[in-house]
Design a protein around this motif. Sequence first.
Motif, PDB file in Angstrom:
ATOM      1  N   ALA A   1     -26.238  18.575  10.747  1.00 35.58           N
ATOM      2  CA  ALA A   1     -25.567  19.777  10.342  1.00 35.58           C
ATOM      3  C   ALA A   1     -24.342  19.245  10.030  1.00 35.58           C
ATOM      4  O   ALA A   1     -23.717  19.843   8.869  1.00 35.58           O
ATOM      5  CB  ALA A   1     -25.643  20.682  11.594  1.00 35.58           C
ATOM      6  N   ALA A   2     -23.586  18.464  10.536  1.00 36.81           N
ATOM      7  CA  ALA A   2     -22.261  18.124  10.193  1.00 36.81           C
ATOM      8  C   ALA A   2     -22.447  17.398   8.968  1.00 36.81           C
ATOM      9  O   ALA A   2     -21.304  17.473   8.091  1.00 36.81           O
ATOM     10  CB  ALA A   2     -21.813  17.220  11.295  1.00 36.81           C
TER      11      ALA A   2
ATOM     12  N   ALA B   1     -24.645  17.618   6.545  1.00 37.00           N
ATOM     13  CA  ALA B   1     -24.684  18.759   5.143  1.00 37.00           C
ATOM     14  C   ALA B   1     -23.368  19.124   4.902  1.00 37.00           C
ATOM     15  O   ALA B   1     -22.908  19.686   3.875  1.00 37.00           O
ATOM     16  CB  ALA B   1     -25.672  19.791   5.580  1.00 37.00           C
ATOM     17  N   LEU B   2     -22.458  19.327   5.841  1.00 38.91           N
ATOM     18  CA  LEU B   2     -20.983  20.243   6.005  1.00 38.91           C
ATOM     19  C   LEU B   2     -20.161  19.088   5.224  1.00 38.91           C
ATOM     20  O   LEU B   2     -19.025  19.553   4.699  1.00 38.91           O
ATOM     21  CB  LEU B   2     -20.792  20.681   7.092  1.00 38.91           C
ATOM     22  N   GLY B   3     -20.488  17.817   5.241  1.00 36.60           N
ATOM     23  CA  GLY B   3     -19.483  16.841   4.904  1.00 36.60           C
ATOM     24  C   GLY B   3     -18.747  16.492   5.768  1.00 36.60           C
ATOM     25  O   GLY B   3     -17.470  15.992   5.668  1.00 36.60           O
ATOM     26  N   ALA B   4     -18.845  16.834   7.347  1.00 35.31           N
ATOM     27  CA  ALA B   4     -17.888  16.748   8.211  1.00 35.31           C
ATOM     28  C   ALA B   4     -18.134  15.495   9.160  1.00 35.31           C
ATOM     29  O   ALA B   4     -17.474  15.444  10.139  1.00 35.31           O
ATOM     30  CB  ALA B   4     -17.659  18.136   9.037  1.00 35.31           C
ATOM     31  N   LEU B   5     -19.191  15.026   9.045  1.00 40.73           N
ATOM     32  CA  LEU B   5     -19.455  13.606   9.806  1.00 40.73           C
ATOM     33  C   LEU B   5     -18.828  12.491   9.390  1.00 40.73           C
ATOM     34  O   LEU B   5     -18.249  12.513   8.012  1.00 40.73           O
ATOM     35  CB  LEU B   5     -21.130  13.205   9.378  1.00 40.73           C
TER      36      LEU B   5
END
Lengths: 264, 183
Positions: free
Chosen positions: A11-12, A14-18
């Motif tokens: 999930a993170a 896909a959001l570019g937040a990892l």
Amino acid sequence: MNHEPFDTLAAAYALGALDGEELVEFEAHLAQECARCAVTLRESYEALAALARSAPPAVPPPEVKQALLSRIAAVAPTASPRRERGRGSLPWIAGAAAAAIVAAAFTGAFVAGHYEARLGQTARELTATRQRLEREIAALNDQLAAYRSAADLLRDPATRVVTLRGLGPSPGATGWVIWHQTVGGQLFVANLPPPPPSKTYELWTIGEGAPRPAGVFRVDAEGRATHRVEPVEGGKPVKVFAVTLEPEGGVPAPTGPMVLASAK
Amino acid sequence: MTGSGAELIRQMVAGDREAFARFYDRYAPLVFPLIQRILRERADASDVLQEVFWEAWQGAAGYDPARGSPEAWLVTRARTRAIDRIRAMRRRSETFVAPLHDALAAAPADPGGDVAERTEDRRTVQHALAQLPSAQREVIELAYYAGLTQTEIAERLKQPLGTVKTRIRLALERLREVVRPTT
Ligand SMILES: [Zn+2]
């Protein structure tokens, strides 16, 4: 094995937040072609694309379209169309006509540009040849130094050879790091496509804590690179070596897609 | 009419510039507001818009309809490019935090439904975003529009990283749920 932690990472991602070590961990997981994560990512990208519609309306600047069309016309001149066989020819002609209209609108700039290009061409070719030869000699010297230092390193029993596998955008790429914990080592890369404009490849060493930047490096036209890797401060151990695609000049923490990584 | 975006991309692979012009006309009005929303400066947004469509033209052959819609293909690329740029800007200047705050304050709570809505599911996704618990919507917006990573979000909200990760997962599960039946 419990897959739930990867659902959270996906999930993170896909959001570019990892970021940090989890980004490395998840990309290594993705490299194993997990079907479940592939579905999660595909659905997430669709949902996030639909969210784009919640941005306040803004009209795209018309000059961007014109710039793109003239850029395309300049790169693919009508003399050598990538024409589709059979039914594709009609749209192509229409495309050429549209491009011609755009080109006409930009004639002044184009003619000036081409003329100037012709004028300086011979002089530039000479300079370019000399510079290319100088670069080639410098590159050969660098490579020789890299091989020498690798050969020296390999005599030390504490040296290990780590293999890096190509991931995501560059599955055919491979790499090796000849690594000595306290002396550092050399990275050798093969079959890695040159990075897109304004991008660079950056090497990371991952041990305890966040990935540490280990320098940016250039890839030659054949997709090869050699790069000196400094030891980690305090001679701390490295568990994973990874290469990501980053903005030019490199970044302090990985942000881009991983293109090469060693197994854990 | 689904698939027609994919058809345009297929024609672009064959070098059809008119197809590219139509592709641009269709998707620039979707992608530009997003880029502009992330970057705020129109000049920066124009640069990124051009970069994104240039890459789409050059990389058209890499589009695989089985792996997602043209919209997702393009929006994912646009977000990545815009966020790359905003992260680079933020590294250059820590004072960027203030404008970032303004940007988020300016976010429409309810996106409204009149602009270029083509299919029912999109409306539903926006509705789903509006329906999320505000803590979940907040983390999505910080990542989606401000380009913050989960660690940065945790620092900013003074929340444990684990909490932020859970919120992101739950929010995306909800948003995916809404899209799933149509894909
Ligand atoms: Zn998985």
